[in-house]
Structures are given as structure tokens and as C-alpha cells.
Scaffold this motif. Structure first.
Motif, PDB file in Angstrom:
ATOM      1  N   GLY A 143       0.775  -1.490  -0.002  1.00 24.62           N
ATOM      2  CA  GLY A 143       0.014   0.140   0.196  1.00 24.62           C
ATOM      3  C   GLY A 143       0.320   1.354  -0.191  1.00 24.62           C
ATOM      4  N   PRO A 144       0.104   2.234   0.524  1.00 23.41           N
ATOM      5  CA  PRO A 144       1.366   3.396  -0.083  1.00 23.41           C
ATOM      6  C   PRO A 144       2.025   3.213   1.027  1.00 23.41           C
ATOM      7  N   ILE A 145       3.443   4.443   1.165  1.00 29.19           N
ATOM      8  CA  ILE A 145       4.241   5.156   1.970  1.00 29.19           C
ATOM      9  C   ILE A 145       3.793   6.282   2.402  1.00 29.19           C
ATOM     10  N   TYR A 146       3.967   6.590   3.463  1.00 25.73           N
ATOM     11  CA  TYR A 146       3.461   7.429   4.132  1.00 25.73           C
ATOM     12  C   TYR A 146       5.045   8.203   4.869  1.00 25.73           C
ATOM     13  N   TYR A 147       5.024   9.292   4.489  1.00 23.60           N
ATOM     14  CA  TYR A 147       6.213  10.012   5.047  1.00 23.60           C
ATOM     15  C   TYR A 147       6.067  11.171   5.971  1.00 23.60           C
ATOM     16  N   LEU A 148       6.139  10.998   6.867  1.00 22.70           N
ATOM     17  CA  LEU A 148       5.529  12.411   7.830  1.00 22.70           C
ATOM     18  C   LEU A 148       6.638  13.418   8.308  1.00 22.70           C
ATOM     19  N   CYS A 149       6.490  14.544   8.045  1.00 26.12           N
ATOM     20  CA  CYS A 149       7.913  15.676   8.366  1.00 26.12           C
ATOM     21  C   CYS A 149       7.408  16.923   8.680  1.00 26.12           C
ATOM     22  N   THR A 150       7.641  18.106   8.764  1.00 27.65           N
ATOM     23  CA  THR A 150       7.801  18.713   8.575  1.00 27.65           C
ATOM     24  C   THR A 150       7.001  19.667   8.001  1.00 27.65           C
ATOM     25  N   HIS A 151       6.342  20.230   8.108  1.00 28.23           N
ATOM     26  CA  HIS A 151       5.778  21.103   6.813  1.00 28.23           C
ATOM     27  C   HIS A 151       7.214  21.761   5.722  1.00 28.23           C
TER      28      HIS A 151
END
Length: 276
Positions: free
Chosen positions: A6-14
């Protein structure tokens, strides 16, 4: 991580989404909608998400409250499905100072780091002063004595020298046989080590390759990427750090890697195609 997860969610600061965003926005990568950047600033608006892989990054740029919220989000996602791939637990990934302390204590680094208020105990020189949480050049050059260190600190503005983010780093590099310095960089993505580059420069501090980067230098860098000669040592460092995704920057001294940092939100590609 594979597409069928499924998707790869990449969490970081905007503000620092460019690290992955340049690749996704400007290159023909074939990833389609597979990789999705999620700014932490919008994470509280998330509803249910499709099963996939989650990469948490950018911890040194989060406030203590934001870091706590990121750790809670990590745990909430993990509780939904224990088989989901989650890389980097915000609750355990060390900041740069703590990481370098661990590496020194474990005998993996020969150099140490100190806070400014600990400088009276310094016995090894030269040293330099830098920010812990910023990816910027050092604030000083190499300083070869305690007296010179005091003078360098005294020249800093009061608000700078009183900032707890400052740290003193013992010099931990060494030139190669040709008198030039080499900085190696490699990614860890889950269980895999991917070498990125070998930058060669006349200066001990290397952010970019020398402007005199020759064809022989490029061939050396390509050989490093192809051969992945330090993978076992790199894996030991990442394991000690508890980091699943990031880029290590290091040098080689007496045949052993000396880790300068692990960037947990590394820039994949810096510029759009055709950038001069």
C-alpha cells in the motif's frame, strides 16, 4: 517496503517536505500516488488511513510537545495493525548529541561531544562548536586549546553562547593518503543499506564535493556506491541508534567508520532537473 503493502506515508515538518518533495514533484519516478507526504502540522486532521508503510522523520525540528504528539501518533498507528511497517519510533530515536555520546561509549566513535558548560573537562583538542539540531556548517573552525576555545565562545553573541542547542565536538576526521578528506553517506531503509556518495574535498568539513571533483573522484564515488564496503559497520551504528530510516554521514579513520551524524529526514534529491 514493497508496492503491494500500500502507500508509503512520509511524515515530516511542512517546511522541510522538500527532502522528499523534490523527487516526487520534479522527477519521473514512477511512484504515482504511492508516496504521500504528511506534514506533522496536519497530522491531527488525519482520519482513517489505508494500510501501508509509515516513515517518521524530522525529530530534531519538533518541539517537545510536537515530538510527544508524533510518538503518540506512531503508537496509535501501531495499535491498529501490528503487521504495519513503521520506520523510526519518535519516542526512541536519539538526537545528535545523544547519538554521538552513545557511539563514543560503545567504542564505535573515537571522538566525544560536550555541552558548553562541560568545557572545563575537555582534554582532547582540536574541537569545534556547532548547533546540535541544525544542518549548518560549524560556528567555529578547529580550535586547538582551552584558551582559544574560551576566546571563540566569548566572541559569540550572548544569546548564541547561552543556547542549550550548542555543543562542542572533538575533531574526529583524518585525511586519506592523498592528503584530501572523504565524507561518505549511506541510507538505511528498513533492513537495507544503500550507499549514496563519497564526497572528496581538501577541507576537513565537507558539505559538498570539491569544485575540482575529477573523473577519478567520480569513479571512486561510483565504486563506493557499487561495492557498499562499510555496510556491516553502518548497520551496527543504526542498530545502536534505533533508527530504521535515515542517512549516515561518516569518515574513515584507521579503517573504522567515524559517524558524524544520522539525518532522519535526509534530502533525496536537492534540485529539480536542469538546475544550473
Amino acid at each position: 517496503m514493497t508496492v503491494d503493502q500500500g502507500p508509503i506515508y512520509y511524515l515530516c515538518t511542512h517546511r522541510h517536505a522538500y527532502t522528499m518533495g523534490v523527487l516526487l514533484g520534479y522527477y519521473d519516478h514512477g511512484l504515482g500516488d504511492l508516496v504521500r507526504i504528511i506534514p506533522y502540522e496536519l497530522a491531527d486532521k488525519l482520519g482513517s488511513v489505508a494500510p501501508g508503510a509509515f516513515i517518521f522523520t524530522d525529530f530534531e525540528r519538533l518541539s517537545p510537545a510536537e515530538l510527544q504528539a508524533a510518538a503518540a501518533l506512531h503508537d496509535r498507528i501501531a495499535s491498529l495493525d501490528r503487521d504495519l511497517t513503521l520506520l523510526n519510533n519518535p519516542a526512541i530515536v536519539p538526537r545528535r548529541f545523544e547519538l554521538l555520546k552513545r557511539l563514543k561509549a560503545a567504542g564505535l566513535n573515537d571522538f566525544d561531544v560536550h555541552r558548553l558548560h562541560q568545557r572545563e573537562s575537555l582534554r582532547r583538542f582540536p574541537v569545534f562548536v556547532r548547533w546540535e539540531s541544525q544542518h549548518e556548517p560549524p560556528l567555529t573552525g578547529l580550535i586547538d586549546s582551552a584558551d582559544a576555545l574560551e576566546r571563540a565562545i566569548a566572541r559569540m553573541p550572548v544569546h548564541v553562547r547561552q543556547d542549550p542547542d550548542l555543543m562542542i565536538v572533538e575533531y574526529g576526521a583524518a585525511p586519506s593518503a592523498d592528503g584530501r578528506f572523504r565524507k561518505y553517506s549511506a541510507y538505511k531503509v528498513g533492513p537495507t543499506i544503500y550507499p549514496q556518495h563519497c564526497f572528496i574535498n581538501e577541507s576537513w568539513y565537507i558539505k559538498f564535493p570539491s569544485t575540482r571533483f575529477t573523473e577519478a573522484d567520480r569513479a571512486e564515488s561510483r565504486a563506493y556506491v557499487n561495492d557498499n564496503p562499510h555496510a556491516a559497520q553502518i548497520e551496527r551504528v543504526f542498530t545502536l541508534a534505533g533508527i530504521d530510516y535515515g542517512r549516515i554521514d561518516y569518515g574513515i579513520v584507521d579503517g573504522r567508520i567515524q559517524t558524524f551524524e544520522i539525518n532522519n529526514n535526509p534530502t533525496v534529491l536537492t534540485r529539480p532537473p536542469g538546475w544550473d
